[in-house]
Design a protein around this motif. Sequence first.
Motif, PDB file in Angstrom:
ATOM      1  N   ALA A  14      52.364 -67.290  67.141  1.00  0.00           N
ATOM      2  CA  ALA A  14      51.539 -66.383  66.291  1.00  0.00           C
ATOM      3  C   ALA A  14      51.182 -67.254  65.017  1.00  0.00           C
ATOM      4  O   ALA A  14      50.437 -66.664  64.463  1.00  0.00           O
ATOM      5  N   VAL A  15      51.719 -68.248  64.913  1.00  0.00           N
ATOM      6  CA  VAL A  15      51.188 -69.169  63.580  1.00  0.00           C
ATOM      7  C   VAL A  15      49.843 -69.713  64.094  1.00  0.00           C
ATOM      8  O   VAL A  15      49.616 -70.322  65.060  1.00  0.00           O
ATOM      9  N   PRO A  16      49.025 -69.431  62.880  1.00  0.00           N
ATOM     10  CA  PRO A  16      47.604 -69.938  63.195  1.00  0.00           C
ATOM     11  C   PRO A  16      47.484 -71.476  63.469  1.00  0.00           C
ATOM     12  O   PRO A  16      48.316 -72.242  62.970  1.00  0.00           O
ATOM     13  N   ALA A  17      46.605 -72.002  64.342  1.00  0.00           N
ATOM     14  CA  ALA A  17      46.404 -73.231  64.474  1.00  0.00           C
ATOM     15  C   ALA A  17      45.781 -74.102  63.291  1.00  0.00           C
ATOM     16  O   ALA A  17      44.920 -73.237  62.714  1.00  0.00           O
ATOM     17  N   GLY A  18      46.129 -75.253  63.193  1.00  0.00           N
ATOM     18  CA  GLY A  18      45.410 -75.985  61.830  1.00  0.00           C
ATOM     19  C   GLY A  18      46.051 -75.302  60.727  1.00  0.00           C
ATOM     20  O   GLY A  18      45.536 -75.750  59.681  1.00  0.00           O
ATOM     21  N   THR A  19      47.288 -74.971  60.811  1.00  0.00           N
ATOM     22  CA  THR A  19      47.999 -74.744  59.467  1.00  0.00           C
ATOM     23  C   THR A  19      48.074 -75.943  58.717  1.00  0.00           C
ATOM     24  O   THR A  19      48.351 -77.155  59.201  1.00  0.00           O
ATOM     25  N   ASP A  20      47.837 -76.110  57.230  1.00  0.00           N
ATOM     26  CA  ASP A  20      47.916 -77.239  56.427  1.00  0.00           C
ATOM     27  C   ASP A  20      49.307 -77.631  56.366  1.00  0.00           C
ATOM     28  O   ASP A  20      50.263 -76.813  56.217  1.00  0.00           O
ATOM     29  N   PRO A  21      49.576 -78.985  56.721  1.00  0.00           N
ATOM     30  CA  PRO A  21      50.834 -79.358  56.366  1.00  0.00           C
ATOM     31  C   PRO A  21      51.546 -79.294  55.013  1.00  0.00           C
ATOM     32  O   PRO A  21      52.587 -78.926  54.659  1.00  0.00           O
ATOM     33  N   ALA A  22      50.596 -79.379  54.141  1.00  0.00           N
ATOM     34  CA  ALA A  22      50.957 -79.223  52.699  1.00  0.00           C
ATOM     35  C   ALA A  22      51.440 -77.911  52.346  1.00  0.00           C
ATOM     36  O   ALA A  22      52.395 -77.590  51.577  1.00  0.00           O
ATOM     37  N   ASP A  23      50.736 -76.720  53.137  1.00  0.00           N
ATOM     38  CA  ASP A  23      51.140 -75.456  52.809  1.00  0.00           C
ATOM     39  C   ASP A  23      52.516 -75.235  53.459  1.00  0.00           C
ATOM     40  O   ASP A  23      53.295 -74.363  53.051  1.00  0.00           O
ATOM     41  N   VAL A  24      52.754 -75.847  54.574  1.00  0.00           N
ATOM     42  CA  VAL A  24      54.098 -75.657  55.241  1.00  0.00           C
ATOM     43  C   VAL A  24      55.383 -76.267  54.430  1.00  0.00           C
ATOM     44  O   VAL A  24      56.160 -75.570  54.058  1.00  0.00           O
ATOM     45  N   LEU A  25      55.046 -77.309  53.977  1.00  0.00           N
ATOM     46  CA  LEU A  25      56.215 -78.019  53.426  1.00  0.00           C
ATOM     47  C   LEU A  25      56.195 -77.602  51.624  1.00  0.00           C
ATOM     48  O   LEU A  25      57.236 -77.873  51.206  1.00  0.00           O
TER      49      LEU A  25
END
Length: 850
Positions: free
Chosen positions: A416-427
């Motif tokens: 369910a997590v959108p593809a292309g999620t920004d790594p900066a947003d994740v961390l």
Amino acid sequence: MLSRLGALLQQAVETREPSVDLLEAFTEHWTGITGYYLEATDESVPARQTDIPWRLRQMLDILVHEERQRPPGDTGPCLEFLLQHKLLETLGTLGKAEYPPGMRQQVLLFFSRLLGQLQHPLLHYLNVHRPVQKLLQLSGDRLGSGTEREEVQFTAVLCSKIQQDPGLLPHILQGKSVLNGGRAPESPRTEGLEHPSGTSASSMPRAEGLEHPSGTGASSEHLKHPPGTAAISTPREEHLEHPLGTSASSMPKKEGLEHPLGTTASSEHLEHPLGTAASSMPRKENLEHPPGTTAISTPREEGLEHPPGTTASSECLEHPPGTNASCMPRAEHLDHPSGTDATSPPAQPSPARRDSNLVTCLVALCRSKKSRVALKARENVLLLAGLSQEAAATCLARGTALCQLLVGHLCDLYSAVPAGTDPADVLGMDRASWRSQGDGAGDGGFPGKESLAEFLGWLDFLDELVMGAHPLVADAISQAVEEKFFQGTLQPQLLQMSELAVLGATAVLAGTVRQLRSPALLHRLVLFLLGPHRHPETPGDAPHALRAQLIERCDHLSDEISLASLRLFEELLRKPHEHVAHNLVLRNLEARAYLQRGAEERGPPETDPEEDGLELEEDPYFTDGFPDGFGVTKNPSRASTPSGKGRVSEVVSSFLCLVPEEAKTSSCMEEGGYDTYVHDALAMVQACRASAAPWGWPSCPRPLDSCHCCHPMVAFYEGHFLKVLFDRMSRILDQPYSLNLQVTSVLSQLAAFPHPHLHEYLLDPYLSLAPGCRSLFSVLVRVIGELMQRLQRVPHARAKLLLVRRQLLGLVPGEQMDHAVLLKAVVVLEEFCKELAAIALVKGPPEGPP
């Protein structure tokens, strides 16, 4: 005088308030509940607006009061009546029918309070644990239902009882055969019930009306009769008790079995709630029959069972005692046991309902959108998984679908997590916690933040579960996560060709690495990503495809993928796992093949400062434009530093003087020197030392003699990972600012490790490198030489450097300018050298022989 007065008052009270017959009151309330189904005409009246909740509370109070009045372990007549007449089976059927509306909620509350407030062990009885199993089948399979709060309360009571007696867990979980129409195994000599451990038969209910295996009779004689009943002896069964309102002539000639209150043997072979009328029951499919009717055979087919000894027409619903067959709703697709009639063919129930039990119910409640319900359910899963008894752990790990359900939900949340999620947003997100469900989605943010927070929260729950579970359960969950999530879901995402999908998968993987704390899950993740290999690498050798792919992406054409991959490895290096540093770097430094052979045997060279300077200028790592006099003033005599290692102050000076004064700008901004990095460097080095303490790393470099013996004439190869980092570092002048920051951050993390070989290779400027080898310092020297040549071609370079630094600090608004990439790289180089100097100062040189 006072004692006589007290005795008179006591006598007066006893005269005015005669003692209440508890059994009579108990049966009166039960008759009141069943009487509702005879008198009620409005099917829409909620259960809470009837007297059913009040009567259930009164029955519970009577049971609690009765238990307190009797010796511990002794069973009173009210509890015997409840067990004998299978009241819990009947209540479970009424709850399943949801008549009156909200009845399931009342039944769940009654079960929870009964099991929670009575001290007598009840779950060992067949007539208790079987309705409990059937009630669990109804719970947890409808997310968002109005009974979630009562369901989690019910499961919490069960888990509490299991914690007190872990031997109950296999007993409660073996409900599949019961739910599918079979009976739980029971001994003929127990007369239809099992005795709890530590109790004797004399302290237990006397099997009055309790169920016996098909074809067996009750072995006990002279059983009691409830008020208002008569007894007719049958073979081997004298004075068998008959429920209230029945006569002996209405009872079947069957040993050990009876009809519940108000029913006769000819009641159309269908059970109705006590005293209900035809129009009072709603239509409901797939409802069960409560026990209490005669038994001719044990049901064998899977599905919902009919009471033994009944026949089923196409309207195959069971009816509680005292009702007519015509008053019950039509139900289709119910199985019929052998020996019964059926005009409609049997049908199999859905596997989800068939296999429902305590575990499936708890996992379903863990997914509830109600945070308190989900939290309570997760706490109870942790409780079950943490049971110390090996038998209970084996049952939970191998006899249930716990691991498959937990990991299956993890894979669903990941999808369910959108593809292309920004790594900066994740961390950039705070570390998720399984206790704070839904907190990460309330403040807006980037698209998909809610899905990502749910995934990381569930991952944190599994991580906590593995840390606190019995080793058997922890290993089973870890293996399921590796097989279904790491290999089955993550690996295909990481190895595919779509750059957008690779970027998103790498970003979420970095968040996964940061989230994990349990050693078991972390170990499996590290081996999944890097492989188990510990021998030195050779150029072109890639035995582990995923590792090679991830390292190659640190030097990808896409800067975003390179940045995400570097962040992934930085998170890996921060984890307390020895195999990460060894697999990526240390296995290639064991032989110290980067040192020039025979340098120590020749002894320190005796040269004057001018010759030293000449040698440095002629070194291929140095280029024109290097600051004048650097080689003379900053290259100490080899004789003054044992084995070529500079003292701490000289090492610090070497890194600080790498960037020429004309390229430095921090002093013009009134910023501190390298000492501003000392605090952060100290924290990073201490964290690395704490992680590496149990790894048994040496405190000094390995003697070269032993290295030569173990690894004769080994050509040095820094390894795939260091090669990519050094290649990136050599191109720092042409790379984006954010990418340069990440490359230097990974190198700083490596330099902070306390292994002497790594310290020597990364932080000793005075190594005598073997031909063709490079170290971090030699790479920096080459970059600085190229930098000075390029700065000479930039007009007003000094002023532009100052402007770029002010922009990076946010002191002035950003604006476009020529050579911006180069100028930002100069700032990064200056700060990186100061950080390396601070790390070298904090660590100091490793002591010992070369």
